[in-house]
Motif scaffolding. Structure first.
Motif, PDB file in Angstrom:
ATOM      1  N   ASN A 180     -16.567 -23.849 -16.246  1.00 20.16           N
ATOM      2  CA  ASN A 180     -15.922 -22.745 -15.530  1.00 20.16           C
ATOM      3  C   ASN A 180     -14.989 -22.021 -16.480  1.00 20.16           C
ATOM      4  N   LEU A 181     -15.023 -20.697 -16.475  1.00 19.43           N
ATOM      5  CA  LEU A 181     -14.098 -19.891 -17.262  1.00 19.43           C
ATOM      6  C   LEU A 181     -13.813 -18.624 -16.481  1.00 19.43           C
ATOM      7  N   ALA A 182     -12.519 -18.274 -16.301  1.00 22.75           N
ATOM      8  CA  ALA A 182     -12.210 -17.158 -15.413  1.00 22.75           C
ATOM      9  C   ALA A 182     -10.883 -16.501 -15.746  1.00 22.75           C
ATOM     10  N   GLY A 183     -10.772 -15.257 -15.325  1.00 23.33           N
ATOM     11  CA  GLY A 183      -9.498 -14.560 -15.238  1.00 23.33           C
ATOM     12  C   GLY A 183      -9.272 -14.223 -13.775  1.00 23.33           C
ATOM     13  N   VAL A 184      -8.057 -14.446 -13.256  1.00 26.28           N
ATOM     14  CA  VAL A 184      -7.795 -14.245 -11.831  1.00 26.28           C
ATOM     15  C   VAL A 184      -6.568 -13.358 -11.629  1.00 26.28           C
ATOM     16  N   ILE A 185      -6.461 -12.818 -10.425  1.00 21.99           N
ATOM     17  CA  ILE A 185      -5.299 -12.048 -10.018  1.00 21.99           C
ATOM     18  C   ILE A 185      -4.962 -12.426  -8.583  1.00 21.99           C
ATOM     19  N   LEU A 205      -3.619 -13.684  -1.598  1.00 22.89           N
ATOM     20  CA  LEU A 205      -5.051 -13.446  -1.769  1.00 22.89           C
ATOM     21  C   LEU A 205      -5.338 -13.491  -3.259  1.00 22.89           C
ATOM     22  N   GLU A 206      -6.237 -14.394  -3.665  1.00 20.94           N
ATOM     23  CA  GLU A 206      -6.592 -14.513  -5.083  1.00 20.94           C
ATOM     24  C   GLU A 206      -8.059 -14.192  -5.293  1.00 20.94           C
ATOM     25  N   SER A 207      -8.336 -13.379  -6.289  1.00 25.15           N
ATOM     26  CA  SER A 207      -9.705 -13.075  -6.681  1.00 25.15           C
ATOM     27  C   SER A 207      -9.774 -13.091  -8.204  1.00 25.15           C
ATOM     28  N   ILE A 227     -17.389 -13.969  -8.020  1.00 30.31           N
ATOM     29  CA  ILE A 227     -16.143 -13.377  -7.531  1.00 30.31           C
ATOM     30  C   ILE A 227     -15.742 -14.106  -6.245  1.00 30.31           C
ATOM     31  N   PRO A 228     -14.632 -14.838  -6.253  1.00 32.90           N
ATOM     32  CA  PRO A 228     -14.135 -15.470  -5.029  1.00 32.90           C
ATOM     33  C   PRO A 228     -13.090 -14.582  -4.345  1.00 32.90           C
ATOM     34  N   LEU A 229     -12.906 -14.796  -3.060  1.00 26.85           N
ATOM     35  CA  LEU A 229     -11.824 -14.156  -2.297  1.00 26.85           C
ATOM     36  C   LEU A 229     -11.101 -15.276  -1.545  1.00 26.85           C
ATOM     37  N   LEU A 230     -10.060 -15.820  -2.169  1.00 25.68           N
ATOM     38  CA  LEU A 230      -9.416 -17.022  -1.660  1.00 25.68           C
ATOM     39  C   LEU A 230      -8.068 -16.707  -1.017  1.00 25.68           C
ATOM     40  N   ILE A 231      -7.856 -17.267   0.151  1.00 27.29           N
ATOM     41  CA  ILE A 231      -6.547 -17.226   0.797  1.00 27.29           C
ATOM     42  C   ILE A 231      -5.789 -18.488   0.407  1.00 27.29           C
ATOM     43  N   LYS A 232      -4.587 -18.301  -0.170  1.00 23.86           N
ATOM     44  CA  LYS A 232      -3.767 -19.439  -0.604  1.00 23.86           C
ATOM     45  C   LYS A 232      -2.431 -19.415   0.134  1.00 23.86           C
ATOM     46  N   TYR A 233      -1.995 -20.605   0.518  1.00 18.60           N
ATOM     47  CA  TYR A 233      -0.690 -20.737   1.168  1.00 18.60           C
ATOM     48  C   TYR A 233       0.212 -21.588   0.273  1.00 18.60           C
ATOM     49  N   GLY A 234       1.361 -21.058  -0.091  1.00 18.56           N
ATOM     50  CA  GLY A 234       2.248 -21.736  -1.020  1.00 18.56           C
ATOM     51  C   GLY A 234       3.265 -22.636  -0.334  1.00 18.56           C
TER      52      GLY A 234
END
Length: 209
Positions: free
Chosen positions: A61-66, A78-80, A103-110
């Protein structure tokens, strides 16, 4: 596989230097946006109707995320991003290698676990497009098993895939670690009367900025 392990080890050895930095990536109380890089491994398999290669294959796996904060009052993000990801299956010498752009569309709760550590459970869909891959397994000709035949993945599998990712991440200052699982929902088989789905356990390391 040796290259994957060497690269992951380099990230781990660099961890202490990241940990000395002030937290600037994810913050439950602060930032509205963050950027990150991810490096890790997939432990992938393919399940389905009479699919003959049903063992686990390790891939990169190799990625850049925002990530974007969705609420001023709730630590919801929201992370993609864009992932280069290797999946497939392996059973002895039989193997399927599938390489995707994802391309993922992830909901994250901190959740601020301590002053320095935040936990981020996540869930969301992903969308993948196959860019490379090979299949290699014995084939039968007139009832006799013949030598291993290597073919392009395009002879047997669709380009498109989609599914659901879920898991949990943890951040210590800028250093990030996550463990999760992705369930393939799309039929990736491109041959008659067959249905199969790609799944993977994944472990990623990274840095948030």
């Amino acid at each position: 596989m040796k290259k994957i392990l060497t690269t992951i080890l380099a990230v781990l050895l660099a961890g202490p230097s990241f940990a000395q930095l002030n937290s600037g990536g994810f913050s439950v109380d602060g930032n509205s946006i963050y950027y990150g890089v991810r490096l890790g491994a997939n432990f992938a398999s393919i399940g389905g109707d009479d699919f003959r290669v049903d063992g686990m294959k390790v891939g990169l796996n190799l990625a850049g995320v925002i990530g974007l904060r969705l609420s001023d009052t709730t630590p919801l993000f929201l992370e993609s991003g864009l992932y280069y990801t290797e999946r497939g299956a392996k059973d002895g010498k039989d193997k399927v290698g599938l390489t995707y752009l994802e391309i993922p569309l992830l909901i994250k709760y901190g959740v601020q676990a301590t002053d320095d550590i935040a936990l981020l459970p996540f869930i969301g869909p992903y969308f993948s497009y196959g860019i490379a891959g090979k299949t290699k397994y014995k084939y039968v000709e007139e009832g006799i098993e013949v030598n291993y035949n290597e073919r392009s993945y395009k002879d047997f599998f669709n380009h498109s895939d989609m599914g659901i990712k879920l898991g949990c991440g943890a951040e210590y200052n800028k250093l990030y670690l996550e463990l999760g699982y992705q369930f393939g929902l799309a039929n990736i088989a491109d041959f008659d009367d067959a249905s199969c789905h790609g799944n993977a356990l994944f472990l990623n390391f990274g840095v948030n900025f």
